[in-house]
Design an enzyme around this catalytic site. Sequence first.
Site, mmCIF file in Angstrom:
data_model
loop_
_atom_site.group_PDB
_atom_site.id
_atom_site.type_symbol
_atom_site.label_atom_id
_atom_site.label_comp_id
_atom_site.label_asym_id
_atom_site.label_seq_id
_atom_site.Cartn_x
_atom_site.Cartn_y
_atom_site.Cartn_z
ATOM 1 N N ASP A 222 -32.807 3.849 -3.889
ATOM 2 C CA ASP A 222 -32.087 4.590 -2.855
ATOM 3 C C ASP A 222 -32.656 4.334 -1.458
ATOM 4 O OD1 ASP A 222 -30.278 6.917 -2.063
ATOM 5 O OD2 ASP A 222 -32.227 7.676 -1.419
ATOM 6 N N GLU A 298 -29.755 -0.068 -2.667
ATOM 7 C CA GLU A 298 -28.797 0.549 -1.751
ATOM 8 C C GLU A 298 -29.301 0.362 -0.330
ATOM 9 O OE1 GLU A 298 -27.028 4.932 -0.576
ATOM 10 O OE2 GLU A 298 -29.157 4.472 -0.631
#
Length: 579
Positions: A222, A298
């Site tokens: 993330d 990401e």
Amino acid sequence: MRTQSVVVFLVLAVVGLARATEWWESGNYYQIYPRSFRDSDGDGIGDLNGVTEKLQYLKDIGFTGTWLSPIFKSPMVDFGYDISDFYQIHPEYGTMEDFENLIAKAKEVGIKIILDFVPNHSSDENEWFKKSVDSDPHYKDYYIWHDGKINEETGEREPPNNWGSEFRYSAWEWNDVRQQYYLHQFAVQQPDLNYRNPVVVEEMKNIIRFWLAKGVSGFRIDAVPYLFEVDLDRYNQYPDEPLSNDSVACPDPDDHCYTQHIYTQNLPETLDMVYQWRELVDTFQAEHGGDKRLLLTEAYTSFETMIQYYGNGERNGSHIPFNFDFLSNVNNASTAGTYVMHIQKWMDAMPEGVYANWVLGNHDNKRVASRFGVQRTDLMNILLQTLPGHAVTYNGEELGMTDVWISWEDTVDPPACNSDPEHYYDRSRDPARTPYQWDASSKAGFTSADHTWLPVSDDYKTKNALQQLRAPRSHLQIFKKLVRVRKEPSFRQGDLNIQALDDDIIIYSRQKSDSDLYVIVLNLGGTAKTIDITKHYKVGSQAEIITTSLNSQHIDGDVINPAAFVANPYVGTVLVAVN
């Protein structure tokens, strides 16, 4: 004014594979938002046992693996992205035993489990942060702390600089106990970890090792661009970031877009950290055997940086650096030429020996059917499933689920809650995070409770998985057909030959030598177009419809004349040449 012209013609050779492919190559990945997927214990919140219960459903569709949004112990300020213990399961989601049962079931049905790894920050309820607040010698520098500065006019202490949070306002928060500011690039309750501290780097690597040993097949990492900030200058200060100077797109100084984030995002050290993590998972596999462990990253960042996440020619990086160039630059007003240009851009830029990937939706964006129009639901899934490389699907997109309107009073997403009743909805991610629609029973079969953590969509009685599984034709049946045909050699290993015929029509072929020739026709526009496919591909005098959108005049199995093919409005079609 829309122009009618040939936009681009592109022939691309997909990675040649003389060897047998591994499980992850040209994979089909499914993102589960566990809080909204399936509630097994009747508290209105999804959980791990609910995921376990539905793994066979995902396998039956044909997915390779599924990545779970965060399941670690958390106060749930940002719904799992604020982690208070990276080594424990969040109690609302279950126990470590439940997780181990999920891994065992996944192995039994043949689907890989990938975890969401959140390395940039922790929760302020994490013991690390509490000890850092108390200046514990081991944890003192686990986070980014600073004295701030004194305003010469008022004599009052202020944050160190103008760095802003993704969730609005200053990225610095004063702590009374430590008498310093700490950095938080997201919510106040999400203090940034200090990656210039080697102890932190090793701690995060130990977390990866721990979950790999539990049997996961990889990680979706993330918020990668935020890992490093510029180091302190010789005066022990952090510099201000330059202003965006865009009074139209970003007039509010409290918004994150008001400054250019040249000191807080995409520093060179960030790429090195991803390469280190790749070395870690490769080493783990070499030492423990078994299938390859994956990294998915990401990063909403520049195109050039996204490509660098693959590796730098000497060191490998992410197996799947999410293609947010495609997600961010294609919308319901884009022309066929724009789609083709962004497809070509990624395919041309990839290093040798890696796979493309295509992402259209996730938990941070409005749903695909809402962004592109419900009439294009099948068309967008056809596009996603027939391009070369990996496809990534957010839970519910296979059903054509749409955004759910959520009132200001019911809104729980931090960036929306930091806004106001007039502007919150555009900032909110809640509309795409509502419970999965399993059937027409109460609360869409998501829970036995009389309440859910976010409202269920009003259309669940007519749009749900059970109804679509039973229907002879449905979004889900089309999706399942696409997943099956995608396993054919021409889709796994074949060339891509793509062009835009005008502003509405995208047409491309997929073929591996000595295998079937497939042609995909997508009509983005609202007007039917008659196309002579034989002018572009050697399909012969007949072609069979493999699958097509619900709103097509054709059905699967129809044999058509490719010299006079009618592309219906908003319809995608997969054809195969008939020998």
